[in-house]
Design an enzyme around this catalytic site. Sequence first.
Site, PDB file in Angstrom:
ATOM      1  N   TYR A 320     -11.663  -6.059 -10.890  1.00 43.98           N
ATOM      2  CA  TYR A 320     -11.140  -6.501 -10.870  1.00 43.98           C
ATOM      3  C   TYR A 320     -10.308  -7.151 -12.440  1.00 43.98           C
ATOM      4  O   TYR A 320      -9.523  -7.888 -11.695  1.00 43.98           O
ATOM      5  CB  TYR A 320     -12.209  -7.798 -10.090  1.00 43.98           C
ATOM      6  CG  TYR A 320     -12.848  -7.135  -9.139  1.00 43.98           C
ATOM      7  CD1 TYR A 320     -11.153  -7.092  -7.582  1.00 43.98           C
ATOM      8  CD2 TYR A 320     -13.229  -6.935  -8.395  1.00 43.98           C
ATOM      9  CE1 TYR A 320     -11.518  -6.512  -5.989  1.00 43.98           C
ATOM     10  CE2 TYR A 320     -13.978  -6.645  -7.041  1.00 43.98           C
ATOM     11  CZ  TYR A 320     -12.671  -6.231  -5.958  1.00 43.98           C
ATOM     12  OH  TYR A 320     -12.880  -5.924  -4.287  1.00 43.98           O
ATOM     13  N   PHE A 323      -7.131  -6.197 -13.408  1.00 39.33           N
ATOM     14  CA  PHE A 323      -6.031  -6.337 -12.840  1.00 39.33           C
ATOM     15  C   PHE A 323      -5.899  -7.456 -12.873  1.00 39.33           C
ATOM     16  O   PHE A 323      -4.705  -8.282 -12.531  1.00 39.33           O
ATOM     17  CB  PHE A 323      -6.724  -5.791 -10.925  1.00 39.33           C
ATOM     18  CG  PHE A 323      -6.329  -4.334 -10.871  1.00 39.33           C
ATOM     19  CD1 PHE A 323      -5.552  -3.809 -11.555  1.00 39.33           C
ATOM     20  CD2 PHE A 323      -7.123  -3.926 -10.843  1.00 39.33           C
ATOM     21  CE1 PHE A 323      -5.373  -2.076 -11.690  1.00 39.33           C
ATOM     22  CE2 PHE A 323      -7.484  -2.348 -10.451  1.00 39.33           C
ATOM     23  CZ  PHE A 323      -6.343  -1.636 -11.181  1.00 39.33           C
ATOM     24  N   LYS A 329       2.525 -10.004 -12.438  1.00 36.13           N
ATOM     25  CA  LYS A 329       2.748  -9.845 -11.001  1.00 36.13           C
ATOM     26  C   LYS A 329       2.319 -11.225 -10.165  1.00 36.13           C
ATOM     27  O   LYS A 329       2.506 -11.651  -9.099  1.00 36.13           O
ATOM     28  CB  LYS A 329       0.980  -9.026 -10.504  1.00 36.13           C
ATOM     29  CG  LYS A 329       0.538  -8.407  -8.900  1.00 36.13           C
ATOM     30  CD  LYS A 329      -0.463  -7.548  -9.147  1.00 36.13           C
ATOM     31  CE  LYS A 329      -1.681  -7.809  -9.572  1.00 36.13           C
ATOM     32  NZ  LYS A 329      -2.490  -6.898  -9.356  1.00 36.13           N
ATOM     33  N   TYR A 330       1.269 -12.190 -10.350  1.00 38.04           N
ATOM     34  CA  TYR A 330       0.743 -13.355  -9.822  1.00 38.04           C
ATOM     35  C   TYR A 330       1.930 -13.936  -9.421  1.00 38.04           C
ATOM     36  O   TYR A 330       1.906 -14.834  -8.786  1.00 38.04           O
ATOM     37  CB  TYR A 330      -0.518 -13.984 -10.432  1.00 38.04           C
ATOM     38  CG  TYR A 330      -1.764 -13.086 -10.284  1.00 38.04           C
ATOM     39  CD1 TYR A 330      -1.796 -11.942  -8.753  1.00 38.04           C
ATOM     40  CD2 TYR A 330      -1.972 -12.115 -11.141  1.00 38.04           C
ATOM     41  CE1 TYR A 330      -3.423 -11.496  -8.114  1.00 38.04           C
ATOM     42  CE2 TYR A 330      -3.859 -11.208 -10.681  1.00 38.04           C
ATOM     43  CZ  TYR A 330      -3.868 -10.705  -9.685  1.00 38.04           C
ATOM     44  OH  TYR A 330      -4.699  -9.743  -9.517  1.00 38.04           O
ATOM     45  N   GLU A 386     -12.563 -10.701   2.745  1.00 35.80           N
ATOM     46  CA  GLU A 386     -13.070  -9.696   1.847  1.00 35.80           C
ATOM     47  C   GLU A 386     -14.426  -9.019   2.727  1.00 35.80           C
ATOM     48  O   GLU A 386     -14.622  -8.934   2.939  1.00 35.80           O
ATOM     49  CB  GLU A 386     -12.782 -10.506   0.894  1.00 35.80           C
ATOM     50  CG  GLU A 386     -13.566  -9.480  -0.517  1.00 35.80           C
ATOM     51  CD  GLU A 386     -12.547  -8.462  -0.543  1.00 35.80           C
ATOM     52  OE1 GLU A 386     -12.957  -6.368  -0.755  1.00 35.80           O
ATOM     53  OE2 GLU A 386     -11.297  -8.210  -0.646  1.00 35.80           O
ATOM     54  N   MET A 414     -10.494  -6.572   7.265  1.00 36.53           N
ATOM     55  CA  MET A 414      -9.899  -6.565   7.813  1.00 36.53           C
ATOM     56  C   MET A 414      -8.891  -6.801   9.546  1.00 36.53           C
ATOM     57  O   MET A 414      -8.450  -6.874  10.014  1.00 36.53           O
ATOM     58  CB  MET A 414      -8.391  -6.956   7.035  1.00 36.53           C
ATOM     59  CG  MET A 414      -7.421  -5.595   7.398  1.00 36.53           C
ATOM     60  SD  MET A 414      -6.188  -5.404   5.762  1.00 36.53           S
ATOM     61  CE  MET A 414      -7.160  -5.920   3.989  1.00 36.53           C
ATOM     62  N   GLU A 429      -2.491  -7.499  -1.585  1.00 39.86           N
ATOM     63  CA  GLU A 429      -2.353  -6.905  -2.362  1.00 39.86           C
ATOM     64  C   GLU A 429      -3.312  -5.801  -2.087  1.00 39.86           C
ATOM     65  O   GLU A 429      -3.896  -5.307  -2.668  1.00 39.86           O
ATOM     66  CB  GLU A 429      -2.389  -7.891  -4.050  1.00 39.86           C
ATOM     67  CG  GLU A 429      -3.054  -7.034  -5.324  1.00 39.86           C
ATOM     68  CD  GLU A 429      -3.853  -7.598  -6.105  1.00 39.86           C
ATOM     69  OE1 GLU A 429      -3.593  -7.112  -7.360  1.00 39.86           O
ATOM     70  OE2 GLU A 429      -4.063  -8.510  -5.897  1.00 39.86           O
ATOM     71  N   GLU A 438      -3.309   3.537  -1.561  1.00 37.08           N
ATOM     72  CA  GLU A 438      -4.169   2.894  -0.800  1.00 37.08           C
ATOM     73  C   GLU A 438      -4.361   2.174   0.238  1.00 37.08           C
ATOM     74  O   GLU A 438      -5.778   1.175   0.446  1.00 37.08           O
ATOM     75  CB  GLU A 438      -4.327   1.511  -1.999  1.00 37.08           C
ATOM     76  CG  GLU A 438      -4.426   2.412  -3.083  1.00 37.08           C
ATOM     77  CD  GLU A 438      -4.924   1.289  -5.164  1.00 37.08           C
ATOM     78  OE1 GLU A 438      -4.965   0.128  -3.918  1.00 37.08           O
ATOM     79  OE2 GLU A 438      -5.120   1.731  -5.877  1.00 37.08           O
TER      80      GLU A 438
END
Length: 630
Positions: A320, A323, A329-330, A386, A414, A429, A438
């Site tokens: 984590y 990344f 990206k963010y 999560e 989810m 993401e 993924e």
Amino acid sequence: PEPRSHTCPTFFLLLCTYSPMDRVNLALDLHCVPEMGEQIKFAQEKGYNALCLPLAHPRFERRLTSGPEFEGPFTRTDMVMGSDEWAYVVGKLSDWIDVTSADVTQRRNSEEALKQELAWASHLSLPAVMLTLRDGNTANLACALNPLLASSASLQIWIRLPLAVPQSESDDQQQQKEEEDPWEWWNQLRLLCSASTRLGLALEMTGDLPAAERLARWVGEPVRALIFPTSVYLTNAKGFPVLSKAHQVFARRIMQFGPALVVSGSSKHEAGIAAYGNYLLHVYRSQPPRNQIEAFAQGYEDYLQMPLQPLMDNLESQTYETFEKDPVKYAMYKEAVLQALQDRVKTQGDTPLVLMVVGAGRGPLVRVSLEAADQAGARVRVYAVEKNPNAVVTLRTLQREEWRDRVTVVSSDMRVWNAPEKADIMVSELLGSFGDNELSPECLDGAQSFLKPDGISIPCEYTSYLSPICTPKLHNELLGHKDPKHIETPYVVMLHNACRLSTIAPCFRFVHPNPACSSPEGPDNSRYEKVSFKIEQSGLMHGFGAYFEAVLYKDVMISINPDTHSPGMFSWFPMYFPIQTPVYLPKDSVVDAHFWRKVSRTRVWYEWAITSPAVSRIHNARGEANFIGL
């Protein structure tokens, strides 16, 4: 003063660079060395720490298969230096050796001399020997080399050849020469030698460089040395030797792989032979600084990694953290959420919006979503969903200490969560290096049940891309494994010593929300695509490089497709789909690739094959070598 009495007029300077350390080791390579002791001492005094020299006297063309037997030593004794000193010598095979000669006597004599000199180099434990390749007639040379390459010796053989065929005085001969391609010579030899990892390249720069597409192929090859004849140098305003811009660009491109840098020929400048080497040091050390992606990937170049399986496995904190360091990206996600919120506010006014972050991890998407909401002046209720219980610990801490009642943390997969209300915007993401690897399609299709009919998914679309690549380094590494499954497994890898052989073409595409979710049959995320590639320049294919592009919202996108790569984004390395047997691709040929995405109740896997210009097996059939768990 230089010991001129012990050197011949023609010699060259060898600079050995070792990556990734920013260090250049200089070695003096002489045409002949009557007194090695003096030359070693001279080299050490001048800062050199290696030598490159002939294994036998250049003019000693001995007869080994006819005439009276020569009983004396064919070269100096190994006792002139200790084994630790021989370790810094690159040997050169005698130029008169010609194992492809039409003359039977000369050919057989050359074969014996080749064996003799290679055996001597192996006896001395030299790190490498250099062998000059003059044309594409390589079959008998390969036959002579194979016994040594198959032995337990560690000796490396550097094949010396020019970037372009030397010019001929005859126009007809010159036209024929221009059609010849030294890469074809090399490719034939290495295939005849079963692509031995002990074969490397010593590329000799030529005054006129080949076309860019020809030069690009060398980026994927095992270049161990770059040779710079003094004749290719220009003279600057101060009288010092320099290289043309084109030569500098190509040299820097190859220097990143740490080859030896060789200055060949006698000095043509008053500054002396050292000036050529000093200039190469300047070229090496004046390379542009690493960009964000290169800095992040340092140490991971050509390092094969199994793709993450975040559904089947819980990611570790370190993963984590890695990344989360990607600012690009963010920033793109924040912009996408901002635009989506602004559009939603226009239609719903001051009504609170429901925003769900699915696969929230340690909360970076939650954070940028809240920042976007503040910037848009939108009232939002945020759910952070999560499945990893360890990441949920962090989310609940952030909720208690920072987000408070703005965020509801949900510890659930989810796909099975029973949401209390439907979302206006769903942010995720879940992308892998190949886009869907993924299992983003399966996850988002499952979560679509709690997205409003007119709800927005970020991302809303992603496409995978492919390109045939030449990468003998990675292919040989996979072949080195005892388990054959490795050659039928896709890997995440920062492609470095690799060359794309064609343009990049799209493969699979997914959209969200998925209209098929509301159909009676439900969504089908299996795929099959035939992808064709036009080959502009001949090459050897070892598999496919794989990438993705994703549309987050409207015109906001992120990409690792080299043609559209998001500047500075480093969260994803490309993927590599290997093929079991390398395939030669002639110029102007077409590669027909077939890719399948297979889906069962418990897993997803890829299968791939080619049917042109050769037919391969279907790799990873039935997911026996690799799969992704649902």
